[in-house]
Design a protein around this motif. Structure first.
Motif: not given
Length: 195
Positions: A8-9, A12
């Protein structure tokens, strides 16, 4: 969960996009220098061509031969010196190999740090470039909004004071926003436990 958080990091994180924007901006800056370099080459080319035409091939061949003999003699001297000073002690050779390996790891780590710093610099430049692009776009949109923004209520016609011959100007009705359909909430039904 850590893998999911990492993915996810990574998905994004805008840094790679900033890096691309920075790279593109730097490429454009370098491309702007090309016409000046082409003009400089055009100006200097006739003199260089004339110099090449006036060179005597025999003199060039003679210089190249002398340099080759000199390089061969230097190389032979260094190899002879290396062979004569070569230490055959295996312990020293092992220590030297280990020392060279550690130095190699240190140099690789140093280059990795330098590469990361360069990446971050270009990404930071890209972030500033994107902010500049957004600022210019925001200024353009703001000017457009001021020019188009109606001063009267929707449906009203307002005549503004204009120089003679321009005629009345009707204010455009403000656009109406459509509402999105309401989402129904679904409650999960649970069955009572069996006793």
């Amino acid at each position: 969960m850590a893998i999911t958080d990492d993915i996810r990091k990574a998905a994004t994180d805008p840094t790679p996009l900033y890096f691309l924007a920075g790279t593109a901006d730097l490429a454009v800056q370098q491309a702007k220098k090309v016409p000046a370099l082409v003009e400089q080459l055009r100006a200097e080319a006739p003199a260089h061509i004339e110099t090449v035409r006036n060179i005597d091939p025999a003199a060039v061949q003679e210089k190249a031969g002398a340099r080759a003999k000199e390089a061969q003699a230097t190389l032979q001297t260094k190899v002879t010196g290396l062979i004569s000073t070569f230490d055959t002690d295996l312990k020293k050779i092992g220590e030297s190999a280990q020392d060279l390996a550690l130095r190699g790891v240190g140099v690789a780590a140093e280059y990795a740090v330098k590469a990361r710093e360069a990446y971050e610099k270009v990404a930071e430049h890209g972030e500033q470039t994107v902010k500049t692009w957004r600022g210019e776009a925001a200024d353009g949109i703001e000017e457009l909004a001021v020019a188009v923004e109606p001063k009267a209520e929707p449906g009203e016609i307002k005549v503004e004071d204009k120089p003679a011959g321009t005629g009345p100007v009707a204010a455009a009705p403000a656009p109406t926003a459509k509402k999105a359909p309401a989402r129904k909430s679904t409650a999960k039904k649970t069955t009572p436990p069996v006793e």
